[in-house]
Scaffold this motif. Structure first.
Motif, PDB file in Angstrom:
ATOM      1  N   UNK A 196       4.961  14.301  10.463  1.00 44.92           N
ATOM      2  CA  UNK A 196       5.421  14.431   9.097  1.00 44.92           C
ATOM      3  C   UNK A 196       4.433  15.246   8.264  1.00 44.92           C
ATOM      4  N   UNK A 197       4.945  15.903   7.244  1.00 50.28           N
ATOM      5  CA  UNK A 197       4.111  16.772   6.423  1.00 50.28           C
ATOM      6  C   UNK A 197       4.386  16.483   4.955  1.00 50.28           C
ATOM      7  N   UNK A 198       3.379  16.687   4.086  1.00 50.21           N
ATOM      8  CA  UNK A 198       3.563  16.373   2.672  1.00 50.21           C
ATOM      9  C   UNK A 198       4.454  17.375   1.964  1.00 50.21           C
ATOM     10  N   UNK A 199       5.246  16.919   1.051  1.00 49.24           N
ATOM     11  CA  UNK A 199       6.051  17.818   0.244  1.00 49.24           C
ATOM     12  C   UNK A 199       6.209  17.230  -1.158  1.00 49.24           C
ATOM     13  N   UNK A 200       6.996  16.202  -1.268  1.00 50.17           N
ATOM     14  CA  UNK A 200       7.153  15.498  -2.546  1.00 50.17           C
ATOM     15  C   UNK A 200       7.521  14.066  -2.229  1.00 50.17           C
ATOM     16  N   UNK A 201       7.454  13.215  -3.170  1.00 49.68           N
ATOM     17  CA  UNK A 201       7.761  11.809  -2.927  1.00 49.68           C
ATOM     18  C   UNK A 201       8.333  11.171  -4.191  1.00 49.68           C
ATOM     19  N   UNK A 202       9.005  10.064  -4.051  1.00 45.18           N
ATOM     20  CA  UNK A 202       9.543   9.319  -5.175  1.00 45.18           C
ATOM     21  C   UNK A 202       8.795   8.001  -5.304  1.00 45.18           C
ATOM     22  N   UNK A 203       8.716   7.488  -6.479  1.00 42.31           N
ATOM     23  CA  UNK A 203       7.904   6.301  -6.718  1.00 42.31           C
ATOM     24  C   UNK A 203       8.746   5.243  -7.414  1.00 42.31           C
ATOM     25  N   UNK A 204       8.695   4.017  -6.938  1.00 43.13           N
ATOM     26  CA  UNK A 204       9.393   2.908  -7.577  1.00 43.13           C
ATOM     27  C   UNK A 204       8.609   2.376  -8.764  1.00 43.13           C
ATOM     28  N   UNK A 247       5.726   5.025  -0.061  1.00 43.65           N
ATOM     29  CA  UNK A 247       5.511   6.037   0.979  1.00 43.65           C
ATOM     30  C   UNK A 247       6.157   5.630   2.292  1.00 43.65           C
ATOM     31  N   UNK A 248       5.993   4.376   2.666  1.00 40.71           N
ATOM     32  CA  UNK A 248       6.558   3.911   3.932  1.00 40.71           C
ATOM     33  C   UNK A 248       8.077   3.835   3.891  1.00 40.71           C
ATOM     34  N   UNK A 249       8.643   3.670   2.709  1.00 35.89           N
ATOM     35  CA  UNK A 249      10.102   3.619   2.609  1.00 35.89           C
ATOM     36  C   UNK A 249      10.737   4.909   3.134  1.00 35.89           C
ATOM     37  N   UNK A 250      10.038   6.023   2.952  1.00 37.33           N
ATOM     38  CA  UNK A 250      10.589   7.316   3.353  1.00 37.33           C
ATOM     39  C   UNK A 250      10.697   7.472   4.865  1.00 37.33           C
ATOM     40  N   UNK A 251       9.843   6.786   5.598  1.00 32.03           N
ATOM     41  CA  UNK A 251       9.915   6.882   7.058  1.00 32.03           C
ATOM     42  C   UNK A 251      10.493   5.621   7.687  1.00 32.03           C
ATOM     43  N   UNK A 252      10.848   4.648   6.838  1.00 33.78           N
ATOM     44  CA  UNK A 252      11.351   3.380   7.339  1.00 33.78           C
ATOM     45  C   UNK A 252      12.560   3.480   8.247  1.00 33.78           C
ATOM     46  N   UNK A 294      -5.913   2.596  -1.547  1.00 36.80           N
ATOM     47  CA  UNK A 294      -4.550   2.964  -1.931  1.00 36.80           C
ATOM     48  C   UNK A 294      -3.801   1.748  -2.477  1.00 36.80           C
ATOM     49  N   UNK A 295      -3.187   1.861  -3.658  1.00 38.06           N
ATOM     50  CA  UNK A 295      -2.417   0.732  -4.199  1.00 38.06           C
ATOM     51  C   UNK A 295      -1.281   0.337  -3.260  1.00 38.06           C
ATOM     52  N   UNK A 296      -1.026  -0.946  -3.171  1.00 37.42           N
ATOM     53  CA  UNK A 296       0.013  -1.437  -2.271  1.00 37.42           C
ATOM     54  C   UNK A 296       1.388  -0.896  -2.648  1.00 37.42           C
ATOM     55  N   UNK A 297       1.660  -0.771  -3.950  1.00 39.11           N
ATOM     56  CA  UNK A 297       2.963  -0.259  -4.386  1.00 39.11           C
ATOM     57  C   UNK A 297       3.168   1.175  -3.914  1.00 39.11           C
ATOM     58  N   UNK A 298       2.098   1.974  -3.944  1.00 35.38           N
ATOM     59  CA  UNK A 298       2.167   3.352  -3.461  1.00 35.38           C
ATOM     60  C   UNK A 298       2.473   3.373  -1.970  1.00 35.38           C
ATOM     61  N   UNK A 299       1.865   2.467  -1.233  1.00 38.98           N
ATOM     62  CA  UNK A 299       2.118   2.381   0.203  1.00 38.98           C
ATOM     63  C   UNK A 299       3.569   2.010   0.479  1.00 38.98           C
ATOM     64  N   UNK A 300       4.087   1.064  -0.280  1.00 39.09           N
ATOM     65  CA  UNK A 300       5.477   0.654  -0.065  1.00 39.09           C
ATOM     66  C   UNK A 300       6.439   1.806  -0.302  1.00 39.09           C
ATOM     67  N   UNK A 350      13.052  -4.600   4.741  1.00 36.37           N
ATOM     68  CA  UNK A 350      11.661  -4.190   4.558  1.00 36.37           C
ATOM     69  C   UNK A 350      11.475  -2.719   4.956  1.00 36.37           C
ATOM     70  N   UNK A 351      12.151  -2.316   6.007  1.00 38.10           N
ATOM     71  CA  UNK A 351      12.023  -0.937   6.482  1.00 38.10           C
ATOM     72  C   UNK A 351      12.794   0.060   5.614  1.00 38.10           C
ATOM     73  N   UNK A 352      13.952  -0.341   5.102  1.00 34.29           N
ATOM     74  CA  UNK A 352      14.824   0.623   4.419  1.00 34.29           C
ATOM     75  C   UNK A 352      14.915   0.423   2.910  1.00 34.29           C
TER      76      UNK A 352
END
Length: 367
Positions: free
Chosen positions: A31-39, A133-138, A125-131, A254-256
């Protein structure tokens, strides 16, 4: 022991948006960085959860339990509704008392220790940021779990590690195998683990660590990337849950973080669009329109299914709630699904048994 891989039908998207600098090697090799969405950040999530708790306390809670007369009670071995009290009766109709609302535990964030145990890159890294980020590959990670094939081992003893093979061509290899079992009953209290009903689920420890605040940290492990269709070993971790049978639904969420898919899996028939609130609604339904939508769906369920069947679905929601509380998951979307599903099913039971729907939904104009 039974292997139950999680399975996702949701298509993979936005994987290229995930920043690899914070993701472990096994999840970032392609995977490569591009953009991301944040809850949102952890503090905002905590404040929202606390506000909902306060609102629930301020509402009139009388009666706290609702009583219905149901002809039969379904038997669900590993979902024990401690809050549902069947009352003795000699007829075919059995009075059942169910809580009007399923309570919420006090909010707590996942610990830094649990995060760092999965990856040293999680140190700051804040836990919310991790959640987020991981949602995108879930979805892709969940699809990989469905391709896990464990190699044979003795069924008489739960091993400390298992050898597995991933059948898909582009896998995100799991880090652990969860061995999930239910709490002992009076009859199984002295039964050794090897003879209890245990179900195996391959998992990525990172997803559990960033969501489950009450799950003790994993033992630090080496994160590696494996070649597709090659054999490799992963450690086995035992986990006792109140409702083992509902773990797969919770794991998929949790994954999706797909609220609509979770709600659909809990209902006896597909719910209409708009029953639950999207993350960022463009045109939210007015409260009176939402009530009409909910009531139409409630009457649809009550007209198509027996109260016994609806009650069986409510035991699944109750089991999901038990696991959510036990693991300490405080995702807003998850809790909204639990609340909405419970309210709809109770309202459908009310309609099916001749009780007033207002006992569940409240009188029109009072919400």
């Amino acid at each position: 022991m039974v292997l139950q891989p999680n399975f996702a039908k949701r298509s993979v998207s936005n994987m290229e948006n995930t920043p690899p600098s914070i993701l472990p090697k096994s999840l970032t090799s392609r995977f490569f960085p591009h953009r991301r969405r944040v809850h949102g950040n952890g503090q905002a999530n905590s404040n929202k959860y606390a506000a909902e708790q306060a609102a629930r306390r301020s509402r009139k809670q009388t009666p706290k339990q609702l009583k219905f007369n149901i002809t039969t009670i379904p038997t669900t071995p590993d979902v024990v509704m401690s809050d549902a009290t069947p009352l003795p009766s000699s007829s075919n109709t059995v009075p059942v008392a169910l809580p009007k609302e399923l309570g919420r535990p006090m909010y707590q964030e996942v610990t830094r220790e649990a995060l760092v145990a999965c990856s040293s890159s999680f140190t700051q890294v804040p836990a919310a940021y991790l959640r987020d980020s991981f949602e995108l590959i879930g979805p892709h990670a969940l699809k990989s779990l469905a391709s896990v094939r464990p190699q044979p081992f003795s069924p008489n003893k739960l091993p400390s590690e298992v050898e597995v093979k991933l059948e898909c061509d582009d896998p995100l290899n799991p880090t652990h195998m969860l061995a999930i079992y239910g709490p002992p009953s009076a009859s199984t209290l002295s039964t050794p683990m090897s003879k209890r009903q245990v179900t195996l689920y391959p998992v990525h420890a990172h997803f559990l660590a960033i969501h489950c605040s009450r799950l003790p940290p994993f033992i630090p492990f080496e994160d590696t990337v494996v070649k597709p269709k090659s054999l490799f070993k992963i450690p086995v971790r035992t986990l006792c849950l109140p409702s083992p049978s509902t773990y797969a639904r919770l794991s998929t969420y949790i994954y999706t973080r797909n609220s609509n898919a979770l709600l659909s899996s809990l209902m006896p028939c597909p719910p209409p669009v708009g029953i639950i609130t999207p993350a960022a609604p463009a045109l939210p339904l007015p409260s009176d329109e939402h009530r009409k939508l909910v009531m139409a769906y409630v009457y649809q369920i009550a007209s198509k299914f027996t109260s016994q069947t609806i009650l069986k679905h409510s035991t699944v929601v109750h089991g999901l709630w038990q696991n959510t509380c036990a693991l300490g998951i405080f995702d807003d979307g998850l809790w909204e699904v639990i609340d909405v599903a419970w309210q709809i099913l109770l309202a459908a039971i009310a309609v099916g048994t001749g009780a007033s729907i207002d006992l569940v939904l409240g009188e029109e104009g009072s919400t």
